[in-house]
Design a protein around this motif. Structure first.
Motif, PDB file in Angstrom:
ATOM      1  N   SER A 122       0.831  -1.187   0.086  1.00 55.38           N
ATOM      2  CA  SER A 122       0.004   0.124   0.075  1.00 55.38           C
ATOM      3  C   SER A 122       0.598   1.402  -0.084  1.00 55.38           C
ATOM      4  O   SER A 122       0.344   2.390  -0.067  1.00 55.38           O
ATOM      5  CB  SER A 122      -0.948  -0.022   1.402  1.00 55.38           C
ATOM      6  OG  SER A 122      -0.133  -0.069   2.349  1.00 55.38           O
ATOM      7  N   GLN A 123       2.121   1.209  -0.027  1.00 59.31           N
ATOM      8  CA  GLN A 123       2.974   2.275   0.169  1.00 59.31           C
ATOM      9  C   GLN A 123       3.114   2.981  -1.175  1.00 59.31           C
ATOM     10  O   GLN A 123       3.068   2.419  -2.158  1.00 59.31           O
ATOM     11  CB  GLN A 123       4.299   2.006   0.752  1.00 59.31           C
ATOM     12  CG  GLN A 123       4.133   1.580   2.352  1.00 59.31           C
ATOM     13  CD  GLN A 123       5.752   1.647   2.733  1.00 59.31           C
ATOM     14  OE1 GLN A 123       6.680   2.315   2.392  1.00 59.31           O
ATOM     15  NE2 GLN A 123       5.927   1.015   3.879  1.00 59.31           N
ATOM     16  N   PRO A 124       3.215   4.293  -1.281  1.00 56.04           N
ATOM     17  CA  PRO A 124       3.155   5.056  -2.494  1.00 56.04           C
ATOM     18  C   PRO A 124       4.424   4.737  -3.281  1.00 56.04           C
ATOM     19  O   PRO A 124       4.467   4.374  -4.656  1.00 56.04           O
ATOM     20  CB  PRO A 124       3.359   6.395  -2.396  1.00 56.04           C
ATOM     21  CG  PRO A 124       2.818   6.599  -0.962  1.00 56.04           C
ATOM     22  CD  PRO A 124       2.914   5.331  -0.262  1.00 56.04           C
ATOM     23  N   ALA A 125       5.620   4.507  -2.570  1.00 52.97           N
ATOM     24  CA  ALA A 125       6.865   3.812  -3.387  1.00 52.97           C
ATOM     25  C   ALA A 125       6.577   2.602  -4.199  1.00 52.97           C
ATOM     26  O   ALA A 125       7.333   2.255  -5.380  1.00 52.97           O
ATOM     27  CB  ALA A 125       8.131   3.668  -2.376  1.00 52.97           C
ATOM     28  N   MET A 126       5.793   1.938  -3.538  1.00 55.67           N
ATOM     29  CA  MET A 126       5.544   0.383  -4.488  1.00 55.67           C
ATOM     30  C   MET A 126       4.852   0.808  -5.869  1.00 55.67           C
ATOM     31  O   MET A 126       5.210   0.115  -6.801  1.00 55.67           O
ATOM     32  CB  MET A 126       4.530  -0.428  -3.632  1.00 55.67           C
ATOM     33  CG  MET A 126       5.337  -0.962  -2.381  1.00 55.67           C
ATOM     34  SD  MET A 126       6.637  -2.228  -3.061  1.00 55.67           S
ATOM     35  CE  MET A 126       5.975  -3.522  -3.954  1.00 55.67           C
ATOM     36  N   HIS A 127       4.065   1.750  -5.896  1.00 59.98           N
ATOM     37  CA  HIS A 127       3.338   2.015  -7.117  1.00 59.98           C
ATOM     38  C   HIS A 127       4.316   2.268  -8.200  1.00 59.98           C
ATOM     39  O   HIS A 127       4.359   2.149  -9.265  1.00 59.98           O
ATOM     40  CB  HIS A 127       2.494   3.169  -6.815  1.00 59.98           C
ATOM     41  CG  HIS A 127       1.328   2.911  -6.304  1.00 59.98           C
ATOM     42  ND1 HIS A 127       0.019   2.253  -6.942  1.00 59.98           N
ATOM     43  CD2 HIS A 127       0.818   2.466  -4.742  1.00 59.98           C
ATOM     44  CE1 HIS A 127      -0.965   1.955  -5.864  1.00 59.98           C
ATOM     45  NE2 HIS A 127      -0.343   2.112  -4.761  1.00 59.98           N
ATOM     46  N   SER A 128       5.533   3.385  -7.708  1.00 56.97           N
ATOM     47  CA  SER A 128       6.376   3.787  -8.546  1.00 56.97           C
ATOM     48  C   SER A 128       7.510   2.696  -9.015  1.00 56.97           C
ATOM     49  O   SER A 128       7.888   2.661 -10.339  1.00 56.97           O
ATOM     50  CB  SER A 128       7.252   4.722  -7.838  1.00 56.97           C
ATOM     51  OG  SER A 128       6.606   5.755  -7.420  1.00 56.97           O
ATOM     52  N   MET A 129       7.574   1.616  -8.163  1.00 55.86           N
ATOM     53  CA  MET A 129       8.329   0.400  -8.495  1.00 55.86           C
ATOM     54  C   MET A 129       7.618  -0.467  -9.598  1.00 55.86           C
ATOM     55  O   MET A 129       8.300  -0.757 -10.369  1.00 55.86           O
ATOM     56  CB  MET A 129       8.559  -0.382  -7.267  1.00 55.86           C
ATOM     57  CG  MET A 129       9.393   0.151  -6.023  1.00 55.86           C
ATOM     58  SD  MET A 129      10.041  -0.808  -5.063  1.00 55.86           S
ATOM     59  CE  MET A 129      11.006  -1.998  -5.666  1.00 55.86           C
ATOM     60  N   TRP A 130       6.379  -0.529  -9.532  1.00 58.68           N
ATOM     61  CA  TRP A 130       5.495  -1.225 -10.544  1.00 58.68           C
ATOM     62  C   TRP A 130       5.613  -0.335 -11.788  1.00 58.68           C
ATOM     63  O   TRP A 130       5.523  -0.946 -12.849  1.00 58.68           O
ATOM     64  CB  TRP A 130       4.297  -1.384 -10.188  1.00 58.68           C
ATOM     65  CG  TRP A 130       4.013  -2.475  -9.078  1.00 58.68           C
ATOM     66  CD1 TRP A 130       3.735  -2.087  -7.863  1.00 58.68           C
ATOM     67  CD2 TRP A 130       3.975  -3.836  -9.034  1.00 58.68           C
ATOM     68  NE1 TRP A 130       3.373  -3.411  -6.857  1.00 58.68           N
ATOM     69  CE2 TRP A 130       3.942  -4.503  -7.853  1.00 58.68           C
ATOM     70  CE3 TRP A 130       4.577  -4.835 -10.117  1.00 58.68           C
ATOM     71  CZ2 TRP A 130       3.967  -5.624  -7.477  1.00 58.68           C
ATOM     72  CZ3 TRP A 130       4.486  -6.145  -9.685  1.00 58.68           C
ATOM     73  CH2 TRP A 130       4.183  -6.633  -8.520  1.00 58.68           C
ATOM     74  N   ASP A 131       5.649   1.006 -11.823  1.00 58.52           N
ATOM     75  CA  ASP A 131       5.794   1.799 -12.775  1.00 58.52           C
ATOM     76  C   ASP A 131       7.051   1.593 -13.649  1.00 58.52           C
ATOM     77  O   ASP A 131       7.288   2.126 -14.852  1.00 58.52           O
ATOM     78  CB  ASP A 131       5.440   3.069 -12.598  1.00 58.52           C
ATOM     79  CG  ASP A 131       3.879   3.461 -12.088  1.00 58.52           C
ATOM     80  OD1 ASP A 131       3.177   2.538 -12.363  1.00 58.52           O
ATOM     81  OD2 ASP A 131       3.794   4.295 -11.303  1.00 58.52           O
ATOM     82  N   LEU A 132       8.171   1.239 -12.803  1.00 57.68           N
ATOM     83  CA  LEU A 132       9.595   1.052 -13.561  1.00 57.68           C
ATOM     84  C   LEU A 132       9.559  -0.262 -14.136  1.00 57.68           C
ATOM     85  O   LEU A 132      10.616  -0.367 -14.902  1.00 57.68           O
ATOM     86  CB  LEU A 132      10.407   1.384 -12.286  1.00 57.68           C
ATOM     87  CG  LEU A 132      10.812   2.692 -12.020  1.00 57.68           C
ATOM     88  CD1 LEU A 132      11.651   2.647 -10.749  1.00 57.68           C
ATOM     89  CD2 LEU A 132      11.155   3.472 -12.821  1.00 57.68           C
TER      90      LEU A 132
END
Length: 1435
Positions: free
Chosen positions: A863-873
């Motif tokens: 649920s952390q926002p940083a995880m969204h960035s990792m999936w986007d990478l």
């Protein structure tokens, strides 16, 4: 009777025997016969008497002496030099022996002929008062200051000057005959415009031609080849004839002939004639008595003569310099120093020998499209062509292009063979730097071609190998450094060390080149296994350069390089830098293959020397002092040596066991692991690296289930390291050694992962050992570590994970901690995957631990926002979405495998520092294991599949074509495929439980189908799991239960096309009901479990590889044989694997036919296998058409033709017939037909033509006139395809026309594709006409081809376009024969054909009356060719 000599008899006895033999006068038992020498001709012929010479020369004639010398070509063979020697006695007279052996005087003398002195000048000797001639000293000749050049020494020049002076003094006074000619009448030589107009010929004076020329000898034609006197007389006659011809010509005619000769003659010949003029003129002056020497007036004349001379060729004027001009090129002013007279031997300057000290000209920029030779500096840098560098840099010591700085590769190669040690060393050092920079790509934009390939082709590899055998330490060091630059890529090793702790990162592909050349040489072999075996045997007999051409490492191993490197390490004991380079080279050799590892281990004393010298347990503590200069690495522990041992252990479990047990590595492992790196007497960085490599070596051994007993002994040390991790993460981030500490901690966690895997199967092995009987064979003993000994590690690592993920929002800190976090997650995934299988563990406790981990760690993490960035990478870092990220370097050489990491990978790449792939793969691995043991948690992780970045990545990754398979791409793609597999595995668990999953089903099914055709060797377990759970899972094909079949039928109704026509096809399977495509799809959807079973049975040949892969992925360490994966030559499954059952059956049939037998062992359920195959292909073509887009339409059609080529009348079976017709309808759609290319090479087929010929033969044999079979025969006969296919039908296989009864309404292809454009091939048109006239082709038998033949013949006979004479005669002949046809129907069709029309009963429309232009043309042909005068060739 005389007896033979016996042993023990002396020389006196032998002489006595000889005297007795001679006294008896008996004939010898052996007669010596000397054969005549074939090269000397007949020896018995009597030579004719030599006729007397009719000249004034004195000739000495010897009797029986040949005029010509005996030929010496070919040379007589060499004989034994002691062959003719004999025993000589003391009383033998030497004179008699000489006379006996001297056969004839001709052995010494030849014909003696007096020299012709009629034209030689005779001078009387100068009288002197001395009793003897006075000795000549060169100092007597006056020094003229400048000495002429041209190859003569100073002494020779002074002798010539002395003789000239004597001639001028002793010669009688004569009338000066100074010839002031301006030009010589030599073909191709012209003067300057002014002088030419004044005096075109040197003999023209006052309007008279040839006054003085008669006094000259011929200059070009000398008559030397015609004999002594006769030749000169013939040359003089020719010369007089030329003079007479010149006298009869005017001045204008002479000039005209000169210009004509200049145009016609070769410029080189003109230059030769000009040079002959100068040489002959000087010789003439020297031979004339009283004529002054060069340097007086005659020298001035020569300068005037050569003034203005030029050679004209193709409009280009090239000046011809005389010898005097060359003398003046260099003066004392040009020299950088002024020679002094007091310098020794500098009183007379030879300026041409002093050119080398002259200043170099400035480099010129060549404005040309041709490439210039590359030159490099001593640092290996490429020097621009126009660079003007000073000479003191030492870059101008070469002959070619002296003005350019730097050295070419050829010059450096030459310098490597120098006798001077410094030159050899310098050349090798420069070549090594050039190789290093070339691999970095620094020359890619400047040079044409590959530097590395050029060097290897020139023998650079063996130049280094020979240099290694040098006895000089500096040469050895330079050779080792250059070999290191060629073979080793430090960046590759760095990235391999980073991926060591990734999921399955310990297993790597061998660095073995894909031997394309060797495979091409062995293409004629029938069986692949035999070919490989013979290939390995042939490598032993092949020369080293041939082997090195396709595999450098294998070629080096054949040169015994390992023995030489061992000698250097053991005896030479070089400096530390050379030792490290050698260890790196050996590491690279170990990565080549398991065979290379075996050779390393088998090399005498090599591994023992490395372990003894570079992995000692004790060494001098002064090494750790900051200011200590390490002069020798021998006797000091080295991390590079430990890495070499680790890579060697990865080659196989036997190699690892041999190293651990025979080489006493266990004690050294304990030594370097038990002691903290801070306490090791090494520098801080080296001690951490050494400890890290020790843990990695132990991890490799634990991966085989070995050395686990050390776990019990070193358990306190491991726990201490785990307890220090929180302190490391919180307080040591600012230290310079923090990255190295993280690598060491990651290696520790990886070790614990493999120990846990080994302990996880202890209970299972123990149970098997207890239950096995005495007769069940050898059982695997359980490892010395059990689950209870490793279960206490989980809390430490879970705590470490909780602390690490708190830093996920800090990008820099997270990138540093990511390797350790990834390793911790992988450990937890392994732990929970094995925990549920342990009989000593309460399942409820295990489920509670999993729930706690999910709720407290994983869900908050997701649920952390940083995880969204990792999936986007994912998409920016993907190798599938960015194929260029894993493309090979410009200097890639196929014979040297590289991961193309030189210069480092980009940050936004799969192996880059910002890549999310390792962490997300580990997270998905843990999630899959958790949901596997706790099904109730599946719904908790649905958010994973909802991430926008993941969906975007999957959407763009599967349709693209994957990068070509190279060592670099295989290494990268293997890790990317792991992530995709875990996404699909998680989707499989959600497919049956989560109602909202349907929206992702189609996408995930497409990804699974694409992944199946991409997985590489070693991942057979993943392919098997996808086939079992995803590919044929109805949940991933929602169209089957959501109205998909009905929608298909509705689409077919709206778009009436090929499917509607094929539905009308009848067959012998009349009892089988005709189904629409929707019904066929519904039936296929219901039979998905049967289809899956069919395909799994077809892949049974992969079972051995599947077993090895399952052992690795399931963590059964006791069965793992090697950490090296199989060689990569392509994906596991071919891209057309949906057609695999059909291809397999076809190969069985054709293979049996090739051996001359009939295959009677087809599977009993042949109909079911083919039906399941066709059902699956139909389902994919309808609902997953993009999945098969990588298979060409021609390949699909060829695969579908196998239905008719397998099993005789298999196509007549009802289900097979229906599904084949449905697929043919899909392949006859306009878009597919437009993309159909039958001439393109097809995978698995030699040529489509051969396949089509087999189809025609099968049609003639078993078709029974089936319209579906006929449609397949007609499809390749379209006008745009190869004419050879149509010639085959109308030529050798005309019997097919009798049974090809496909009606015009049943053919799935529009007739226009057969009839337009008009046929132009004359042979085929004649075949069309013959088949129509002879009745072989009739409308009632073959309506489609009848229309095609009539259309093309009609277009041809009425064509009035300009063409060849043969074609014009043929079409008029056909038109005439058509007019004379008795068959009025055929005559009417051929003459009145208009357009094709499928609605018409005949298939075409007819003119009611011929158009006027055609009628007029017909009348013209009929009138111009009456029957009795026509000579018609058979059409």
């Amino acid at each position: 009777m005389l007896s033979r000599p016996k042993p023990g008899e002396s020389e006196a006895d032998l002489l006595r025997f000889q005297n007795q033999f001679l006294a008896a006068k008996t004939s010898p038992a052996v007669k010596v016969v000397r054969k005549a020498d074939k090269r000397s001709g007949a020896g018995d012929c009597v030579e004719e008497e030599t006729p007397p010479l009719h000249n004034s020369k004195d000739v000495v004639i010897l009797d029986d002496f040949p005029d010509a010398l005996p030929t010496l070509s070919p040379a007589p063979p060499k004989k034994f030099k002691f062959k003719n020697t004999s025993v000589h006695f003391e009383d033998e007279d030497p004179e008699e022996r000489l006379e006996h052996h001297d056969r004839h005087i001709t052995a010494v003398f030849s014909k003696i002929i007096e020299r012709d002195t009629s034209t030689a000048a005779v001078t009387m000797p100068r009288p002197t008062g001395d009793p003897f001639p006075r000795a000549f000293h060169r100092s007597e000749i006056k020094n003229e200051g400048k000495v002429e050049s041209g190859g003569k020494s100073i002494f020779a020049q002074k002798i010539a000057a002395k003789r000239a002076a004597e001639k001028s003094v002793t010669a009688p006074p004569a009338v000066e005959t100074r010839h002031t000619h301006k030009s010589l009448a030599v073909p191709g030589v012209t003067c300057s415009p002014d002088s030419t107009e004044k005096e075109p010929l040197h003999s023209a004076k006052n309007g008279k031609v040839g006054e003085d020329v008669s006094t000259l000898r011929p200059r070009i034609i000398t008559g030397e080849g015609l004999g002594s006197l006769g030749g000169e007389q013939e040359a003089l006659a020719i010369h007089k004839e030329n003079l007479q011809k010149l006298r009869s010509m005017t001045q204008e005619e002479i000039l005209q002939e000169q210009r004509k000769l200049l145009v016609e003659l070769d410029p080189s010949l003109v230059a030769f004639l000009t040079s002959r003029h100068g040489v002959d003129e000087d010789q003439e002056r020297r031979e004339k008595p009283g004529h002054p020497e060069v340097g007086t007036e005659s020298q001035h004349d020569a300068e005037e003569t050569s003034e203005g001379f030029s050679v004209e060729a193709s409009g280009t004027e090239v000046s011809v310099k005389t010898e005097e001009d060359k003398k003046m090129e260099i003066t004392e002013v040009d020299l950088p120093i002024k020679p002094r007279k007091e310098w020794i031997h500098m009183d007379n300057l030879e300026l041409d020998k002093l050119q080398w000290i002259k200043d170099l000209p400035r480099p010129r920029q060549r404005r040309t499209k041709k490439g210039m030779q590359a030159r490099f500096s001593l640092k290996g840098e490429l020097i621009p062509p126009d660079a003007d560098l000073p000479t003191h840099l030492g870059l101008h010591h070469h002959g070619e292009e002296a003005e350019r700085a730097g050295y070419s590769l050829q010059e450096l190669f030459h310098l490597c063979r120098s006798h001077v040690i410094q030159q050899r060393t310098l050349a090798l050092q420069v070549l090594g730097r050039i190789v290093q920079k070339a691999k970095a790509g620094e020359f890619a934009s400047s040079l044409k071609g590959s530097v590395l390939r050029l060097l290897l082709d020139a023998g650079f590899l063996f130049l280094l190998r020979f240099s290694l055998d040098d006895t000089v330490d500096n040469v050895i060091a330079a050779s080792v450094r250059a070999l290191h630059a060629l073979l080793v890529s430090p960046e590759d090793e760095e990235y391999l060390d980073q991926t060591f702790s990734w999921y399955q990162g310990m297993a790597v592909f061998p660095f073995t080149p894909n031997n394309e050349e060797e495979e091409e040489e062995d293409e004629e072999e029938e069986i692949t296994s035999v070919r490989k075996t013979e290939g390995k045997k042939s490598d032993e007999n092949k020369p080293d350069p041939v082997v090195a051409r396709y595999d450098v490492i294998k070629g080096l191993l054949k040169t015994q390089i390992l023995h030489r490197l061992r000698y250097i390490l053991e005896v030479v004991r070089p400096v530390p830098a050379v030792v490290l380079d050698i260890l790196d080279i050996l590491t690279r050799v170990a990565r080549h293959s398991s065979e290379a590892c075996s050779q390393l281990l088998a090399c005498p004393r090599l591994i023992e020397t490395i372990i003894r010298e570079f992995l000692p347990t004790q060494w001098d503590p002064q090494v750790a002092d900051p200011g200590h200069l390490l002069t020798s690495l021998h006797g000091v522990a080295c991390a590079t040596a430990m890495k070499l041992i680790r890579v060697l252990a990865s080659g196989g479990r036997n190699a690892a066991a041999r190293l651990l047990n025979k080489c006493e590595l266990k004690s050294r492992l304990s030594r370097f692991i038990a002691e903290d790196p801070q306490d090791l007497p090494l520098c801080r960085e080296e001690s951490i690296r050494l400890s890290t490599e020790a843990f990695r070596l132990w991890a490799v051994a634990a991966g085989y289930g070995q050395s686990c007993e050390l776990y019990r002994d070193l358990y306190p040390v491991l726990v201490k390291i785990l307890q220090s991790l929180p302190h490391l993460l919180s307080e040591c981030q600012e230290e310079p050694t923090f990255p190295l500490d993280i690598q060491r901690a990651t290696a520790v966690v990886t070790l614990l992962t493999h120990v846990t895997q080994t302990a996880g199967y202890t209970a299972e092995l123990q149970a098997q050992l207890s239950s096995s009987g005495p007769g069940e064979g050898e059982q695997i003993p359980p490892p010395p570590v059990n689950w209870s000994q490793v279960s206490g590690l989980r809390p430490f690592l879970e705590t470490n994970l909780r602390q690490s993920i708190q830093e996920i929002s800090q990008m820099e800190t997270w990138q540093a901690l990511q390797p350790l976090t990834t390793a911790s997650i992988i450990y937890l995934g392994v732990y929970y995957g094995l925990c549920s299988r342990q009989p000593s563990i309460n399942p409820v406790d295990c489920l509670e631990e999993v729930e706690c981990l999910t709720s407290e760690v994983l869900l908050p993490l997701l649920s952390q926002p940083a995880m969204h960035s990792m999936w986007d990478l994912l998409r920016p870092c993907s190798a599938l979405c960015n194929p260029l990220s894993c493309s090979p370097t410009p200097e890639r050489v196929p014979s040297i495998v590289s991961l193309s990491c030189t210069g480092g990978k980009p940050l936004m790449s799969l192996a880059g520092s910002k890549s999310p792939f390792p962490f997300l793969t580990a997270l998905l691995f843990l999630t899959n294991n958790i949901t596997h043991i706790h099904k109730g948690l599946v719904s908790k992780y649905t958010s994973v599949l909802d991430f926008k970045g993941l969906k975007d990545y999957l959407l763009h990754s599967w349709p693209t074509s994957p990068p070509s398979i190279t060592p670099s791409s295989a290494w990268i793609l293997r890790h990317e495929y792991h992530l995709q597999y875990f996404v699909l595995a998680l989707a499989q668990k959600m497919a049956g439980t989560c109602p909202d999953y349907t929206q992702h089903a189609s996408l995930h099914h497409c990804v699974a189908m694409a992944l199946l055709s991409r997985l590489l060797p070693g991942s057979e377990h993943l392919a098997h799991e996808l086939l079992l759970g995803v590919a044929f899972n109805p949940e991933f094909i929602p169209e089957g239960k959501a109205g998909g079949p009905e929608a298909t039928d509705f689409s077919d109704i709206l778009h009436l096309g090929p499917s509607a026509k094929l539905a009308q096809l009848g067959s012998a399977a009349a009892g089988f009901p005709k189904l629409r495509r929707g019904a066929l799809l519904a039936e296929s959807y219901q039979h998905l479990p049967l289809i899956r079973a069919c395909y799994l049975s077809q892949f049974a040949h992969l079972e051995p590889a599947l077993a090895r892969s399952q052992v690795a992925y399931q963590g059964r360490t006791y069965l793992v044989q090697s950490m090296l994966l199989p060689e990569v030559k392509g994906p596991i499954l071919p891209s057309d694997w949906p057609f695999f059952p059909l291809i397999s059956l076809y190969n069985k049939v054709t293979g049996a036919e090739t051996q001359g037998s009939v295959l009677n062992s087809l599977p009993p359920d042949l109909v079911n296998i083919v039906t399941r195959n066709l059902q699956w292909v139909l389902l994919l073509e309808t609902w997953r058409a993009r999945v098969l887009q990588n298979i060409s339409a021609a390949a699909k059609l060829a695969r579908l033709m196998c239905v008719f080529l397998t099993g005789g009348d298999l196509f007549l079976e009802g289900p097979v017939h229906c599904y084949t017709a449905a697929l043919l309808a899909l392949y006859c759609q306009p878009k597919v037909l437009d993309s159909l290319e039958l001439d393109a090479p097809l995978p698995g087929l030699a040529s489509f033509h051969d396949l089509y010929i087999s189809l025609l033969e099968q049609f003639e044999g078993v078709s029974f006139g089936d319209p579906l079979f006929g449609a397949f025969v007609l499809l390749p006969l379209q006008r745009r395809f190869s004419i050879q296919l149509r010639l085959a039908v109308f030529g050798e296989h005309m019997s097919t026309l009798r049974a090809l009864g496909v009606s015009l309404k049943q053919v799935p292809v529009p007739l226009e594709r057969y009839t337009s454009p008009p046929e132009e091939n004359l042979n085929l048109l004649r075949q069309y006409f013959r088949s129509l006239v002879t009745g072989a082709l009739r409308h009632i038998w073959c309506p489609v081809l009848y229309v095609v033949a009539v259309a093309h013949v009609n277009s041809f006979i009425f064509s009035q376009d300009s063409t060849t004479q043969e074609a014009d005669t043929a079409r008029k002949s056909m038109l005439w024969k058509t007019w004379l046809l008795v068959d009025e129907v055929l005559k009417k069709h051929l003459l009145y054909y208009k357009l094709p029309n499928t609605e018409s009963p005949m298939g075409f429309d007819l003119y009611k009356q011929l158009p006027p232009i055609r009628l007029k043309y017909l009348e013209t042909v009929i009138k111009s060719k009456p029957m009795e005068n026509m000579q018609m060739s058979e059409p």
